[in-house]
Design a protein around this motif. Structure first.
Motif: not given
Length: 171
Positions: A42, A46, A77
């Protein structure tokens, strides 16, 4: 292999230590449970996701937007994870190759040993993940790992051929 093969020197030790450090790093990432590994990816996913989410004017409704963002998150991801596999194993390949070359192995022997050792390490890495909560073991990941090594060995060969070409051209 020549008679001067396998003589340890300062470079050999440095390359061996770096190779072991990369292997330990891979082992450390593989030891993370599912939640921890998601937090790790992340950190890269993100910011990209947030940049894309800022422009939501192209969606007809919120359901379509949410579906799009979820698919985007999953794809990002996966891309980040597979890129990390390839990068770490590519680096491992480079330093193992340099280790073998510092011991005076031929290019072919160094490349073959590097591919075999990295392939075996990729297999043991995936096997190890079977025992980590929330993680799985996938043959595809071994292939991705080995692809990183193949790419790094290809780059090394191209650079080596280019250097040979430059030396011949200067003569």
């Amino acid at each position: 292999m020549s008679n001067s093969c396998c003589k340890f020197n300062y470079r050999s030790i440095i390359y061996a230590v770096i190779s072991i450090a990369i292997m330990l790093t891979i082992f450390g990432f593989s030891s993370q449970n599912y939640e921890s590994t998601m937090k790790t990816s992340d950190t890269i996913v993100k910011p990209i996701e947030n940049a894309v989410k800022k422009d939501s004017s192209n969606f007809a409704d919120t359901k379509t937007e949410k579906n799009y963002k979820k698919k985007l998150e999953n794809k990002l991801d996966k891309a980040v994870r597979k890129s990390a596999h390839m990068t770490l194993f590519g680096l491992l390949g480079i330093f193992l190759y340099l280790f073998f070359k510092s011991l005076n192995f031929s290019d072919a022997d160094a490349i073959i040993l590097t591919l075999v050792i990295c392939g075996m390490y990729g297999c043991t890495d995936e096997w190890h993940q079977k025992f980590i909560k929330g993680r799985t073991s996938q043959f595809f990941d071994v292939c991705v790992d080995e692809m990183g090594v193949v790419i790094s060995m290809t780059v090394i060969r191209i650079l080596s051929k280019y250097e040979s070409y430059k030396k011949r051209k200067l003569r």
